[in-house]
Design a protein around this motif. Structure first.
Motif, PDB file in Angstrom:
ATOM      1  N   GLU A 172      -7.478  17.580 -22.936  1.00 30.85           N
ATOM      2  CA  GLU A 172      -8.092  16.884 -24.069  1.00 30.85           C
ATOM      3  C   GLU A 172      -7.442  15.513 -24.276  1.00 30.85           C
ATOM      4  OE1 GLU A 172      -8.270  19.170 -27.638  1.00 30.85           O
ATOM      5  OE2 GLU A 172      -9.001  20.976 -26.623  1.00 30.85           O
ATOM      6  N   ARG A 173      -8.164  14.637 -24.929  1.00 30.28           N
ATOM      7  CA  ARG A 173      -7.636  13.311 -25.230  1.00 30.28           C
ATOM      8  C   ARG A 173      -6.854  13.363 -26.540  1.00 30.28           C
ATOM      9  NH1 ARG A 173      -8.520   8.520 -23.044  1.00 30.28           N
ATOM     10  NH2 ARG A 173      -8.050   6.642 -24.247  1.00 30.28           N
ATOM     11  N   PHE A 174      -5.619  12.894 -26.505  1.00 26.30           N
ATOM     12  CA  PHE A 174      -4.797  12.869 -27.712  1.00 26.30           C
ATOM     13  C   PHE A 174      -5.250  11.739 -28.636  1.00 26.30           C
ATOM     14  CE2 PHE A 174      -0.622  14.837 -25.842  1.00 26.30           C
ATOM     15  CZ  PHE A 174      -1.273  16.047 -25.700  1.00 26.30           C
ATOM     16  N   SER A 221       1.289  21.528 -22.697  1.00 34.04           N
ATOM     17  CA  SER A 221       0.324  20.943 -23.628  1.00 34.04           C
ATOM     18  C   SER A 221      -0.385  22.039 -24.419  1.00 34.04           C
ATOM     19  CB  SER A 221      -0.712  20.116 -22.878  1.00 34.04           C
ATOM     20  OG  SER A 221      -1.686  19.618 -23.782  1.00 34.04           O
ATOM     21  N   ARG A 257       0.727   9.189 -22.342  1.00 37.65           N
ATOM     22  CA  ARG A 257       0.582   7.799 -21.910  1.00 37.65           C
ATOM     23  C   ARG A 257      -0.802   7.259 -22.262  1.00 37.65           C
ATOM     24  NH1 ARG A 257       3.259   9.854 -17.099  1.00 37.65           N
ATOM     25  NH2 ARG A 257       5.455   9.188 -17.144  1.00 37.65           N
ATOM     26  N   GLN A 258      -1.833   8.073 -22.034  1.00 34.74           N
ATOM     27  CA  GLN A 258      -3.189   7.624 -22.327  1.00 34.74           C
ATOM     28  C   GLN A 258      -3.394   7.387 -23.818  1.00 34.74           C
ATOM     29  OE1 GLN A 258      -6.060  10.247 -20.538  1.00 34.74           O
ATOM     30  NE2 GLN A 258      -5.400   9.792 -18.452  1.00 34.74           N
ATOM     31  N   ALA A 259      -2.574   8.041 -24.647  1.00 35.71           N
ATOM     32  CA  ALA A 259      -2.652   7.848 -26.100  1.00 35.71           C
ATOM     33  C   ALA A 259      -1.813   6.664 -26.569  1.00 35.71           C
ATOM     34  CB  ALA A 259      -2.199   9.115 -26.817  1.00 35.71           C
ATOM     35  N   CYS A 299      -3.186  21.567 -25.705  1.00 38.26           N
ATOM     36  CA  CYS A 299      -4.620  21.315 -25.502  1.00 38.26           C
ATOM     37  C   CYS A 299      -4.812  20.584 -24.170  1.00 38.26           C
ATOM     38  CB  CYS A 299      -5.198  20.512 -26.663  1.00 38.26           C
ATOM     39  SG  CYS A 299      -4.190  19.113 -27.186  1.00 38.26           S
ATOM     40  N   GLU A 320       1.033  12.446 -18.983  1.00 34.14           N
ATOM     41  CA  GLU A 320      -0.125  11.563 -18.826  1.00 34.14           C
ATOM     42  C   GLU A 320      -0.996  11.569 -20.080  1.00 34.14           C
ATOM     43  OE1 GLU A 320      -2.560   8.740 -17.240  1.00 34.14           O
ATOM     44  OE2 GLU A 320      -0.548   9.390 -16.633  1.00 34.14           O
ATOM     45  N   GLN A 321      -1.142  12.714 -20.733  1.00 35.00           N
ATOM     46  CA  GLN A 321      -1.880  12.742 -21.996  1.00 35.00           C
ATOM     47  C   GLN A 321      -1.223  11.815 -23.024  1.00 35.00           C
ATOM     48  OE1 GLN A 321      -1.917  17.226 -22.301  1.00 35.00           O
ATOM     49  NE2 GLN A 321      -3.995  16.856 -23.095  1.00 35.00           N
TER      50      GLN A 321
END
Length: 216
Positions: A147-149, A142, A181-183, A144, A178-179
């Motif tokens: 951080e939230r994408f 990543s 997926r959360q996005a 970043c 996981e970043q």
């Protein structure tokens, strides 16, 4: 290493980058834009591209940063942490290639990045997701962490990490997945029993072929 059996249409300057193009798009399928790892060149992934293209045009891009005996897409610090300022600048430059492709028509490309090129692919799709239609990330990291994408609803992405990768922590690929997926991205991720280098004759090729086959 370059394989001699692949037809090339020559090298050209595209938005300030050296690019080798091969093949023609079949049935309107999105082209592949392939980004090599640190110390590589635009020819490093020609063999892999030939194996996975499946009738797609391929554009092999050379990074603009001289690195070791080749090139990279952005710099690292001496301790190998990412030079975030350089990554941001180089990402903006690389997005110029993607905008150029969009300006000449056709479907937005699928980004295929290995190592340093995979990090650049992630940075580019986060900066301008409309400029690409998917991403294959080989030995990714990543740009970043933590951080939230931004929203990536339905953006398709394949991540292929490696269990014996001396350049990555075992958590790097799962954390990036996981970043995504959360996005809201459409994520497929696998950890292969290999090292950092590409397993060109094995699972890296087969999984990429299968994933691309299900997409326009």
């Amino acid at each position: 290493m370059m394989e001699t059996g692949m037809m090339e249409t020559g090298m050209a300057e595209t938005a300030g980058f050296h690019v080798v193009r091969s093949g023609d798009a079949a049935q309107g399928r999105a082209p592949l834009v392939l980004l090599h790892g640190s110390g590589g060149s635009e020819r490093s992934l020609i063999g892999f591209g030939r194996r996975v293209a499946g009738g797609r045009a391929c554009l092999f891009v050379r990074g603009r940063v001289p690195w070791e005996e080749g090139y990279a897409f952005f710099r690292r610090h001496p301790d190998r942490t990412l030079d975030q300022a350089d990554l941001a600048q180089r990402c903006a430059e690389f997005c110029g290639v993607l905008r150029h492709l969009g300006a000449i028509g056709g479907r937005p490309p699928v980004l295929v990045g290995f190592s340093n090129g995979a990090i650049m692919a992630v940075a580019a799709l986060l900066a301008a997701p409309a400029l690409s239609s998917g991403a294959v990330l080989l030995r990714p990291l990543s740009p970043c962490p933590g951080e939230r994408f931004p929203a990536l609803d339905g953006y398709p992405v394949l991540l292929l990490g490696a269990a014996a990768d001396a350049r990555r922590h075992p958590s790097d690929t799962p954390a990036l997945a996981e970043q995504f997926r959360q996005a809201g991205a459409d994520v497929a991720a696998r950890i292969l029993p290999v090292g950092h280098g590409l397993d060109e004759a094995g699972e890296d090729t087969r999984l990429t072929q299968d994933w691309l086959a299900g997409r326009a």
